[in-house]
Structures are given as structure tokens and as C-alpha cells.
Motif scaffolding. Structure first.
Motif, PDB file in Angstrom:
ATOM      1  N   PHE B 182       1.287  -1.078  -0.153  1.00 56.46           N
ATOM      2  CA  PHE B 182      -0.366  -0.349   0.108  1.00 56.46           C
ATOM      3  C   PHE B 182       0.854   0.982  -0.139  1.00 56.46           C
ATOM      4  O   PHE B 182       0.971   1.885  -0.731  1.00 56.46           O
ATOM      5  CB  PHE B 182      -0.887  -0.005   1.444  1.00 56.46           C
ATOM      6  CG  PHE B 182      -1.853   1.039   1.283  1.00 56.46           C
ATOM      7  CD1 PHE B 182      -2.627   1.005   0.596  1.00 56.46           C
ATOM      8  CD2 PHE B 182      -1.850   1.837   2.904  1.00 56.46           C
ATOM      9  CE1 PHE B 182      -4.006   2.012   0.320  1.00 56.46           C
ATOM     10  CE2 PHE B 182      -2.569   2.518   3.094  1.00 56.46           C
ATOM     11  CZ  PHE B 182      -3.733   3.109   1.865  1.00 56.46           C
ATOM     12  N   LEU B 183       2.008   1.269   1.103  1.00 51.91           N
ATOM     13  CA  LEU B 183       2.785   1.984   0.822  1.00 51.91           C
ATOM     14  C   LEU B 183       3.432   2.448  -0.367  1.00 51.91           C
ATOM     15  O   LEU B 183       3.818   3.857  -0.907  1.00 51.91           O
ATOM     16  CB  LEU B 183       3.675   2.213   1.941  1.00 51.91           C
ATOM     17  CG  LEU B 183       4.537   3.326   2.230  1.00 51.91           C
ATOM     18  CD1 LEU B 183       4.215   4.530   3.283  1.00 51.91           C
ATOM     19  CD2 LEU B 183       5.434   2.716   3.495  1.00 51.91           C
ATOM     20  N   GLY B 184       3.558   1.372  -1.333  1.00 53.75           N
ATOM     21  CA  GLY B 184       4.400   1.329  -2.167  1.00 53.75           C
ATOM     22  C   GLY B 184       3.275   1.931  -3.095  1.00 53.75           C
ATOM     23  O   GLY B 184       4.098   3.064  -4.196  1.00 53.75           O
ATOM     24  N   SER B 185       2.319   2.006  -3.893  1.00 55.37           N
ATOM     25  CA  SER B 185       1.503   2.734  -4.325  1.00 55.37           C
ATOM     26  C   SER B 185       1.531   3.775  -3.588  1.00 55.37           C
ATOM     27  O   SER B 185       0.755   5.229  -4.936  1.00 55.37           O
ATOM     28  CB  SER B 185       0.009   2.109  -4.529  1.00 55.37           C
ATOM     29  OG  SER B 185      -0.898   1.952  -3.528  1.00 55.37           O
ATOM     30  N   ILE B 186       1.029   4.142  -2.565  1.00 52.03           N
ATOM     31  CA  ILE B 186       0.461   5.405  -2.813  1.00 52.03           C
ATOM     32  C   ILE B 186       2.004   7.063  -2.603  1.00 52.03           C
ATOM     33  O   ILE B 186       1.776   8.046  -3.434  1.00 52.03           O
ATOM     34  CB  ILE B 186      -0.056   5.775  -0.852  1.00 52.03           C
ATOM     35  CG1 ILE B 186      -1.310   5.044  -1.018  1.00 52.03           C
ATOM     36  CG2 ILE B 186      -0.269   7.199  -0.616  1.00 52.03           C
ATOM     37  CD1 ILE B 186      -2.323   5.791  -1.595  1.00 52.03           C
ATOM     38  N   ILE B 187       3.221   6.409  -2.588  1.00 45.05           N
ATOM     39  CA  ILE B 187       4.348   7.712  -2.222  1.00 45.05           C
ATOM     40  C   ILE B 187       4.614   7.344  -3.405  1.00 45.05           C
ATOM     41  O   ILE B 187       5.634   8.533  -3.607  1.00 45.05           O
ATOM     42  CB  ILE B 187       5.690   6.353  -1.757  1.00 45.05           C
ATOM     43  CG1 ILE B 187       5.699   7.875  -0.059  1.00 45.05           C
ATOM     44  CG2 ILE B 187       6.181   5.525  -1.734  1.00 45.05           C
ATOM     45  CD1 ILE B 187       6.860   6.916   0.797  1.00 45.05           C
ATOM     46  N   VAL B 188       4.246   7.191  -4.631  1.00 46.62           N
ATOM     47  CA  VAL B 188       4.914   7.008  -5.657  1.00 46.62           C
ATOM     48  C   VAL B 188       4.034   8.576  -6.252  1.00 46.62           C
ATOM     49  O   VAL B 188       5.520   9.405  -6.582  1.00 46.62           O
ATOM     50  CB  VAL B 188       4.213   6.273  -6.994  1.00 46.62           C
ATOM     51  CG1 VAL B 188       4.775   6.832  -8.376  1.00 46.62           C
ATOM     52  CG2 VAL B 188       4.086   4.900  -6.821  1.00 46.62           C
ATOM     53  N   SER B 189       3.708   8.972  -5.706  1.00 46.93           N
ATOM     54  CA  SER B 189       3.201  10.721  -6.347  1.00 46.93           C
ATOM     55  C   SER B 189       4.448  11.702  -4.809  1.00 46.93           C
ATOM     56  O   SER B 189       4.441  12.673  -5.148  1.00 46.93           O
ATOM     57  CB  SER B 189       2.194  10.677  -6.007  1.00 46.93           C
ATOM     58  OG  SER B 189       1.487  10.771  -4.750  1.00 46.93           O
ATOM     59  N   ILE B 190       4.557  11.245  -3.453  1.00 42.10           N
ATOM     60  CA  ILE B 190       5.111  11.916  -3.124  1.00 42.10           C
ATOM     61  C   ILE B 190       6.926  12.252  -3.860  1.00 42.10           C
ATOM     62  O   ILE B 190       7.655  12.880  -4.011  1.00 42.10           O
ATOM     63  CB  ILE B 190       5.085  11.611  -1.640  1.00 42.10           C
ATOM     64  CG1 ILE B 190       3.639  12.139  -2.232  1.00 42.10           C
ATOM     65  CG2 ILE B 190       6.097  12.494  -0.417  1.00 42.10           C
ATOM     66  CD1 ILE B 190       3.368  10.952  -0.287  1.00 42.10           C
ATOM     67  N   ASN B 191       8.034  11.124  -3.027  1.00 36.87           N
ATOM     68  CA  ASN B 191       9.394  11.298  -3.551  1.00 36.87           C
ATOM     69  C   ASN B 191       9.079   9.294  -4.295  1.00 36.87           C
ATOM     70  O   ASN B 191       8.829   8.188  -3.434  1.00 36.87           O
ATOM     71  CB  ASN B 191       9.844  11.302  -2.436  1.00 36.87           C
ATOM     72  CG  ASN B 191      11.445  11.064  -2.945  1.00 36.87           C
ATOM     73  OD1 ASN B 191      11.748  10.575  -3.652  1.00 36.87           O
ATOM     74  ND2 ASN B 191      12.364  11.610  -2.495  1.00 36.87           N
ATOM     75  N   MET B 192       9.692   9.238  -4.990  1.00 37.45           N
ATOM     76  CA  MET B 192       9.346   7.486  -5.779  1.00 37.45           C
ATOM     77  C   MET B 192      11.094   6.968  -5.359  1.00 37.45           C
ATOM     78  O   MET B 192      10.965   5.381  -5.591  1.00 37.45           O
ATOM     79  CB  MET B 192       9.707   7.613  -7.363  1.00 37.45           C
ATOM     80  CG  MET B 192       8.704   8.494  -8.288  1.00 37.45           C
ATOM     81  SD  MET B 192       8.566   8.066 -10.234  1.00 37.45           S
ATOM     82  CE  MET B 192       8.127   6.897  -9.812  1.00 37.45           C
TER      83      MET B 192
END
Lengths: 242, 247
Positions: B182-192
Motif C-alpha cells: 500500500f505504501l509503495g503505491s501511495i508514495i509514488v506521488s511524493i517521492n519515488m
């Protein structure tokens, strides 16, 4: 029944799983908060009033919480078999269907508590960020939505828990099935009829997250009732086998 | 050679676990859903890359494959713990790092197979769909990307395998897997570059050949590799310490 519930409560106190589930809930809240920090043309999502409380519930439901709750329920049921305590319980004798129902009631309470925890986190974050803009009406609306989420998600996944208790020793299957079951909700939410029919998204129709017509709410209620009926049939079948 | 033997043994053990093979079917979920979506909801205009993006590069990459691999890693580690086999393995003796890497290679091979199944499923469903022209160039592109995803995701899941080695139970690793994906898919928009799974997305979509993925941030392949590498090294060290403590 009361004794069974009491016994389950005593057992769950020693279970580290509850802490893990709380950890998962808190992590979901943190991750959604992080995603709210992204800039959209100078405005952060998190600065919009109510955004955090509104977005946390579908994201948590589509990805993490149902799977965790189903795992908790099926684990409580399967561990009796796995740790060979079921033999002693049968000697007493304990009605196995009643035992399973007691475990399911505990799962239901846990489910509501996890959603309330998520509500508490999101509410306090919102309050810390912009307390003066929050209206009591909005907060109560969200509280109601989270309460209904907790209740209805349990109803939606109850057939899976019942099925797993029927199969014994299958908590892995419960986890995988529930994860995909909730995940498909992402797709059904794109169509109006499917949204109301599919149990996971029906939860949001009932809780008031989607703007739904009366007929859609009725459809959702029927779909959830169907889930409960299915669970009841499975449990009744189990009782007959013994 | 010893490592090869261990990997062979791991596979022999897996043969008896039907559930592992059942999980392979989840590789077909996204191709099937993409088929339904494109048949009834949208019109692709015959663009195969759009279809493949949905069937193989979207949620399969961010959620399904990580969750399946996380569950597999936990199962692999839980097996020996459950029947107290570790003691006997240390007596043989089996090197602790070899033991860890044999499990990792199983995850790697499984992950590659999983993505191949996804690729084959996507091709079959795209043919069923009808309005996408069957073209070897596109199919090769799909297979190449799927192999890349399969290999890199296995490395990105090393932290979960390490956490599974530290635990006797299975519930914590599995819950962490869910949160991790879940974190992996959400964090894409913040810092990859913070999370191995989102770094993997950077590498897979490096030339902008997958539409709609990471076009807002600066793409830096070395940084993405560094992120996966650092997470991998930390997890191997963690697993080493955890296994050394297990008596």
C-alpha cells in the motif's frame, strides 16, 4: 453464550495480533496523511477540510483493513484446531457452531473498533490542522460513516470467515481471498449499479460515502443481507455435520 | 553447488503445497479485469500499450505481485518454524546465508513465472478483445517488461523476507506486506526513491514507454537502483543477525 464470549475476550487479550492490526491501521492513516502532503498547484490535499477523513476510509477498505479483519477472524477460529485445543473443547462439550458465532461476534467488535481507531486518528489530525473550520455536523456524519463501515465490512466478509472455519486450517486462503475481494471494489466503484451490488462498495453506499439514491441503498442492503445469509447457511451446515 | 541443492530442496518442498500454485491464478486477475473494462467501459482505439498498462503494468505491479510475493516469503519461512525444523538444519549444518538465499531464489523464480503468466494472460485476453491487433513487436515489449518487473520486484521484496525470518509467526509479516504494498503505491506521488516498490516503477517506466506512470518527477535510474540496493543490503544484514540469533 455469555461464557463463550467471556472466554474469547480473555484469549484475545494475550494475542499479539491485536497490536499488529492496530499497527496496520495506524500505518494506513500515516500513509494516507503522507499522500495528502503532495502539492496540487500550491494547495495541499490535507489543507482541504474533511479530505483526510473522507479519503482514509475507502483507501483503508480497498487495500488493508478487510484482509486484516478476515485474518483475525479466521485465525481465532483456526488456532483451536492448530493448537489442538479443539479436542479438549469437544470433551466439555462445547457447541462448535456457537463457539464460531462467539468468535465472529468478537471479530465484529474488533472490526468496529479498528474503524473507530482510524476515525480517531483522522479526526484528531484534522482538529490539529484546522480546528475552527470543523463543524459538529460534519464530524458526526463521518463518525456515523466510520461506525457503519466497521459494521458493514464485517457483514461483507462474514461468508469468507465462515467458509474458512468450515475448511479449517485455511487462514491463508481467507487472507488472499479477502484481499482480492476488497481490491476488486476499486473497479466496481466505477459503475453505479455494480457499486451498489458489490458488497465491499455497498458498504460505502450504506455508510453515506457515496451519494446514493434510495434504490441503490436498498440494493446494497440486499447484497449485504445476502452475505450474512450465506454465512449463516455455511455455519448451519457445519452444525449439522457434527 | 550447495546453494543449487538447497534451491532444489525448496522446490521439492513446495510441490506438496497446492496453495502456492493456486496463488498463481491471481496473475490472471488483472488481465481479466482489464478485458472486462475495455470490453464494456472504455474504448481503447486499438492501442495495445494502453491495454497492457492495465493488464500488466498497473495494479499488478503495485499491489498484486507484492502481496503474493510477501505471502509466499512468509510461507517459506513459516514452514520450517512451524515444525521446528531449523534446529535440525543447523545441525546438518546448513549455512545460514545460503538458507536465506535459497528462499530468496525461490521467490525470484516464482515472481518471474508469475509475470510470465500475466504476460501470457494479457496476450490471450487482448486477442479475445478483438480490437487490438496482434503484433509481435508489442508482445515482445510486454514480455520484456514483465520479465523486468518479475526480477526487480523479487529484490524489492527482500525486506519482507527478512522480516519473515525474524518472526516465528506469520501474522506480522503478512500485515506488514499489506502495508508495504500500500505504501509503495501511495508514495509514488511524493517521492519515488524512498520505497523499493516505487523505485522499481521508475526503472520499469524509464523511457516514458508506459503512459501515465511517473511523468511528474525527475527520473534517475541510478538513484532508483541505489534505493533498492540499500534496502536489499539492510534486509540481508537483518536476516543474517536474526538467523544467527536463532538457536
Amino acid at each position: 453464550m455469555r461464557t463463550l464470549l467471556w472466554a474469547e475476550r480473555q484469549k484475545i487479550r494475550r494475542l499479539s495480533f491485536v497490536w499488529i492490526a492496530i499497527f496496520a491501521t495506524v500505518m494506513v492513516a500515516v500513509i494516507v496523511f503522507l499522500s495528502g502532503l503532495t502539492d496540487n498547484d500550491g494547495i495541499r490535499d490535507i489543507d482541504t477540510i474533511g479530505w483526510y477523513m473522507a479519503v482514509a476510509q475507502p483507501l483503508a477498505t480497498f487495500f488493508v483493513l478487510p484482509a486484516v479483519i478476515a485474518l483475525l477472524g479466521s485465525y481465532m477460529i483456526c488456532r483451536e484446531e492448530q493448537e489442538h485445543t479443539i479436542e479438549s473443547l469437544r470433551l466439555i462439550p462445547v457447541n462448535e457452531a456457537k463457539l464460531t458465532i462467539a468468535k465472529m461476534i468478537i471479530t465484529l467488535i474488533c472490526s468496529i473498533l479498528f474503524y473507530l481507531l482510524l476515525f480517531a486518528i483522522t479526526f484528531f489530525t484534522e482538529a490539529a490542522l484546522h480546528f475552527s473550520d470543523l463543524s459538529i455536523g460534519m464530524v458526526m456524519k463521518f463518525l456515523k460513516a466510520y461506525l457503519l463501515d466497521g459494521l458493514c465490512i464485517f457483514l461483507a466478509i462474514s461468508p469468507i470467515i465462515a467458509l474458512v472455519s468450515h475448511m479449517k486450517n485455511g487462514y491463508w486462503i481467507a487472507l488472499v481471498i479477502t484481499e482480492f475481494y476488497s481490491f476488486i471494489g476499486l473497479f466496481t466503484s466505477t459503475s453505479n449499479t455494480l457499486k451498489a451490488l458489490y458488497p465491499i462498495t455497498a458498504v460505502f453506499t450504506i455508510s453515506g460515502y457515496y451519494d446514493a439514491s434510495i434504490s441503490q441503498v436498498m440494493l446494497s442492503c440486499i447484497s449485504l443481507l445476502f452475505c450474512v445469509g450465506l454465512a449463516a447457511v455455511i455455519l448451519a451446515g457445519m452444525n449439522k455435520c457434527k | 553447488m550447495a546453494l543449487l541443492k538447497l534451491i532444489e530442496i525448496e522446490f521439492l518442498k513446495l510441490r506438496r503445497r497446492k496453495f502456492v500454485w493456486m496463488m498463481m491464478f491471481s496473475a490472471l486477475i488483472m488481465p481479466f479485469l482489464a478485458y472486462l473494462l475495455f470490453k464494456y467501459a472504455w474504448n481503447t482505439g486499438g492501442d495495445p500499450v494502453q491495454f497492457y498498462k492495465w493488464s500488466a503494468f498497473g495494479l499488478t505491479l503495485f499491489i498484486i505481485l507484492p502481496v503474493v510475493l510477501g505471502i509466499l516469503s512468509t510461507m517459506l519461512m513459516y514452514n520450517e518454524n512451524q515444525y521446528d525444523m531449523l534446529k535440525q538444519l543447523w545441525i546438518v549444518p546448513v549455512s545460514k546465508m545460503r538458507y536465506f538465499f535459497s528462499k530468496f531464489f525461490v521467490v525470484l523464480i516464482y515472481s518471474v513465472c508469475f509475470m510470465i503468466v500475466t504476460a501470457v494472460g494479457s496476450v490471450i485476453f487482448s486477442i479475445l478483445l478483438g480490437d487490438i491487433a496482434f503484433d509481435w513487436q508489442n508482445v515482445l515489449f510486454l514480455i520484456r517488461k514483465c520479465l523486468e518487473i518479475g526480477v526487480i520486484t523479487a529484490f524489492a521484496m527482500l525486506p519482507i523476507l527478512a522480516i519473515a525470518t525474524t518472526q516465528k509467526g506469520y501474522i506480522l509479516p503478512v500485515s506488514i506486506t499489506l502495508v508495504y504494498a500500500f505504501l509503495g503505491s501511495i508514495i509514488v506521488s511524493i517521492n519515488m526513491y524512498l520505497h523499493p516498490l516505487s523505485s522499481m516503477a521508475v526503472i520499469v517506466a524509464r523511457n516514458g514507454d508506459i503512459p501515465g506512470l511517473n511523468n511528474t518527477q525527475v527520473i534517475s535510474i541510478p538513484l532508483a537502483f541505489l534505493s533498492i540496493f540499500v534496502w536489499g543490503i539492510v534486509s540481508v544484514l537483518l536476516a543474517n543477525v536474526a538467523l544467527a540469533r536463532r538457536k
